[in-house]
Write a protein that holds these residues in place. Structure first.
Motif, PDB file in Angstrom:
ATOM      1  N   ALA A  45      45.446 -69.906  78.481  1.00 51.51           N
ATOM      2  CA  ALA A  45      44.240 -69.376  77.856  1.00 51.51           C
ATOM      3  C   ALA A  45      43.909 -70.268  76.669  1.00 51.51           C
ATOM      4  O   ALA A  45      44.778 -70.573  75.845  1.00 51.51           O
ATOM      5  N   GLU A  46      42.657 -70.682  76.595  1.00 56.25           N
ATOM      6  CA  GLU A  46      42.228 -71.525  75.482  1.00 56.25           C
ATOM      7  C   GLU A  46      42.315 -70.749  74.187  1.00 56.25           C
ATOM      8  O   GLU A  46      41.894 -69.586  74.120  1.00 56.25           O
ATOM      9  N   ALA A  47      42.850 -71.372  73.165  1.00 57.61           N
ATOM     10  CA  ALA A  47      42.999 -70.691  71.874  1.00 57.61           C
ATOM     11  C   ALA A  47      42.708 -71.696  70.772  1.00 57.61           C
ATOM     12  O   ALA A  47      43.427 -71.778  69.771  1.00 57.61           O
ATOM     13  N   THR A  48      41.611 -72.442  70.970  1.00 56.76           N
ATOM     14  CA  THR A  48      41.229 -73.498  70.021  1.00 56.76           C
ATOM     15  C   THR A  48      41.103 -72.953  68.607  1.00 56.76           C
ATOM     16  O   THR A  48      40.508 -71.895  68.395  1.00 56.76           O
ATOM     17  N   LEU A  49      41.663 -73.671  67.667  1.00 55.17           N
ATOM     18  CA  LEU A  49      41.583 -73.278  66.263  1.00 55.17           C
ATOM     19  C   LEU A  49      40.417 -73.991  65.600  1.00 55.17           C
ATOM     20  O   LEU A  49      40.270 -75.205  65.733  1.00 55.17           O
ATOM     21  N   LYS A  50      39.594 -73.232  64.895  1.00 58.85           N
ATOM     22  CA  LYS A  50      38.532 -73.839  64.092  1.00 58.85           C
ATOM     23  C   LYS A  50      38.959 -73.671  62.635  1.00 58.85           C
ATOM     24  O   LYS A  50      39.059 -72.541  62.146  1.00 58.85           O
ATOM     25  N   LEU A  51      39.231 -74.773  61.974  1.00 59.53           N
ATOM     26  CA  LEU A  51      39.912 -74.717  60.692  1.00 59.53           C
ATOM     27  C   LEU A  51      38.963 -74.873  59.517  1.00 59.53           C
ATOM     28  O   LEU A  51      38.139 -75.798  59.481  1.00 59.53           O
ATOM     29  N   THR A  52      39.114 -73.988  58.554  1.00 57.98           N
ATOM     30  CA  THR A  52      38.336 -74.106  57.325  1.00 57.98           C
ATOM     31  C   THR A  52      39.004 -75.131  56.414  1.00 57.98           C
ATOM     32  O   THR A  52      40.151 -75.535  56.643  1.00 57.98           O
ATOM     33  N   GLY A  53      38.297 -75.504  55.367  1.00 55.15           N
ATOM     34  CA  GLY A  53      38.852 -76.451  54.399  1.00 55.15           C
ATOM     35  C   GLY A  53      40.152 -75.922  53.819  1.00 55.15           C
ATOM     36  O   GLY A  53      41.130 -76.657  53.636  1.00 55.15           O
ATOM     37  N   GLU A  54      40.169 -74.643  53.520  1.00 52.11           N
ATOM     38  CA  GLU A  54      41.365 -74.029  52.926  1.00 52.11           C
ATOM     39  C   GLU A  54      42.544 -74.081  53.900  1.00 52.11           C
ATOM     40  O   GLU A  54      43.680 -74.358  53.504  1.00 52.11           O
ATOM     41  N   GLN A  67      45.203 -82.946  57.792  1.00 53.36           N
ATOM     42  CA  GLN A  67      44.582 -82.437  59.006  1.00 53.36           C
ATOM     43  C   GLN A  67      43.191 -83.057  59.100  1.00 53.36           C
ATOM     44  O   GLN A  67      42.275 -82.647  58.409  1.00 53.36           O
ATOM     45  N   ARG A  68      43.065 -84.031  59.989  1.00 54.53           N
ATOM     46  CA  ARG A  68      41.805 -84.780  60.082  1.00 54.53           C
ATOM     47  C   ARG A  68      40.712 -83.963  60.757  1.00 54.53           C
ATOM     48  O   ARG A  68      39.556 -84.016  60.371  1.00 54.53           O
ATOM     49  N   TRP A  69      41.086 -83.239  61.794  1.00 59.47           N
ATOM     50  CA  TRP A  69      40.095 -82.586  62.662  1.00 59.47           C
ATOM     51  C   TRP A  69      39.809 -81.156  62.224  1.00 59.47           C
ATOM     52  O   TRP A  69      40.711 -80.419  61.853  1.00 59.47           O
ATOM     53  N   ASP A  70      38.548 -80.749  62.352  1.00 59.91           N
ATOM     54  CA  ASP A  70      38.159 -79.365  62.061  1.00 59.91           C
ATOM     55  C   ASP A  70      38.570 -78.430  63.193  1.00 59.91           C
ATOM     56  O   ASP A  70      38.737 -77.236  63.001  1.00 59.91           O
ATOM     57  N   GLU A  71      38.648 -79.006  64.388  1.00 55.06           N
ATOM     58  CA  GLU A  71      39.022 -78.221  65.561  1.00 55.06           C
ATOM     59  C   GLU A  71      40.346 -78.725  66.085  1.00 55.06           C
ATOM     60  O   GLU A  71      40.555 -79.933  66.174  1.00 55.06           O
TER      61      GLU A  71
END
Lengths: 181, 240
Positions: A45-54, A67-71
């Motif tokens: 199951a896809e569980a992609t993380l979308k990361l905030t600046g914090e 952490q370079r990527w936002d996703e």
């Protein structure tokens, strides 16, 4: 120590080439193939993380890596209703190389596998030595060897895998912070 | 016959394994397992490795592969008159005492197997491929590579200026390269004097020998280099 007159040319075919490839690229596995190999029989199951600046700051603090990527691409692996672990797909960019890789992490946070999905290495182009290049023009290729096929890089200095091993540490921190139950 | 090609981070670099076999995936896994075991045993970076323990404790019980590797290293050091040197600092071959099941270091000798262990690991991985039934394949550990069976591997080398130079196609042989920039830190094991700048590639039957002979090449003046490598069972790849 051994026979100095050994005929090495039985083991080595000199290449006659008109150009050198400007990039080397190999695809080893698709994401689906990596899933099947690293968690056999599991459902994903896809569980992609979308990361905030914090959140990215927390990852940096926990792992020491930016952490370079936002996703961050994540899949949850389950089998017979039981969590098998997590598959994370990440990309690292080095001086000459661009690598996509998959990391399998167990529910407890142990790395159970790392597989390179695709490896790309680039460089600045032309055959360096004009005299050598002149030798090659007009020659025929005795062996059917095409330089636009897979060509192996053998860098004189060993290419370090530091980028990926650092990446794996970062992914472990992500698991600890955001995936572990 | 099926073909499987995989790459994993190991031995501080990216290692590619290719196998052609009736059941190729387990053969590839067996090869990577052999490489991981080699890293565990002979890494200079890992304080828990056999090598690190030997340097620290001065004596260890050792298995067949470690004993063989140390014998090869010691023999090459003697045969090359120190152009290949597995000791750090002022050690000599006499300080490395190899028994039937243990190794002891004398005086203050410290060992580094960085100049030979990666090649030896490649040889162990090739053996693993064969034992698993692979008819052909290769193992390429960041440039220390060996090809067996009817596989043919085209090779390209990154030069000092960053450009890529095609070297040729390898079949049933091993190839290793070492680069010497201006910095001497490419070579952890040095004898007196600085190695010669350049990229040095050596072919040999076994990867341990190709690996070790790149150090001989780097530590030998250009005029003597090809002969020095040939006397020790390899072929220097000279490019004009």
């Amino acid at each position: 120590m051994s026979n100095p007159h050994r005929n090495w040319h039985a083991f080595f075919l000199p290449v006659a080439a008109l150009c050198a490839p400007s990039a080397y690229a190999t695809d080893y596995l698709t994401v689906a193939q990596a899933q099947a190999q690293m968690f056999p029989g599991a459902r994903f199951a896809e569980a992609t993380l979308k990361l905030t600046g914090e959140q990215k700051d927390r990852i940096k603090a926990a792992s020491g890596m930016r952490q370079r990527w936002d996703e961050q691409k994540v899949w949850r692996a389950d089998k017979d209703g039981k969590l098998q672990g997590w598959l994370l797909v990440d990309e690292v960019i080095g001086k000459h190389e661009f690598i996509t890789y998959a990391t399998a992490i167990s529910p407890e946070g142990r790395v159970t596998g790392v597989e390179i999905l695709s490896y790309r290495e680039t460089h600045g182009g032309q055959i360096r030595d004009a005299a050598w290049r002149k030798q090659l023009v007009g020659k025929t290729v005795a062996d059917p060897f095409k330089l636009d096929q897979d060509v192996q890089n053998i860098s004189g200095a060993t290419l370090s895998c530091r980028n990926v091993t650092d990446g794996v540490h970062r992914l472990l921190a992500i698991h600890q912070l955001y995936l572990k139950g | 016959m099926e073909e499987v090609r995989r790459m994993r981070p190991l031995l501080g670099t990216y290692v590619e394994v290719f196998a052609r076999a009736a059941d190729a995936a387990p053969a590839v896994d067996a090869a990577f397992a052999a490489l991981a075991l080699a890293q565990q045993r002979w890494s200079t970076q890992d304080p828990a490795s056999e090598l690190s323990r030997l340097n620290r404790d001065r004596q260890i019980a050792a298995g067949r592969d470690t004993l063989r590797l140390l014998r090869l290293a010691r023999r090459m050091m003697t045969a090359s008159s120190g152009a290949f040197d597995c000791t750090l600092g002022s050690g000599s071959v006499q300080d490395i005492v190899i028994g039937s099941d243990r190794v002891r270091l004398e005086r203050h000798a410290q060992l580094s197997l960085d100049g030979i262990a990666k090649g030896y690991a490649v040889d162990l991985a090739i053996s693993a491929l064969r034992r698993a039934g692979a008819a052909s394949g290769w193992v390429n550990a960041g440039g220390d590579l060996r090809v067996f069976g009817d596989a043919r591997l085209p090779v390209v080398r990154r030069e000092l200026d960053g450009s890529m130079r095609p070297l040729g196609v390898i079949n049933n042989a091993a190839l290793a390269s070492s680069r010497v920039n201006d910095e001497a830190d490419d070579f952890p094991a040095l004898i007196v004097g600085a190695p010669h700048k350049g990229v040095h590639s050596v072919m040999a039957r076994f990867a341990w020998r190709a690996d070790a002979l790149t150090k001989v090449a780097a530590n030998t003046a250009r005029a003597d280099r090809a002969n020095a490598v040939a006397r020790l069972g390899g072929m220097l790849m000279e490019m004009q």
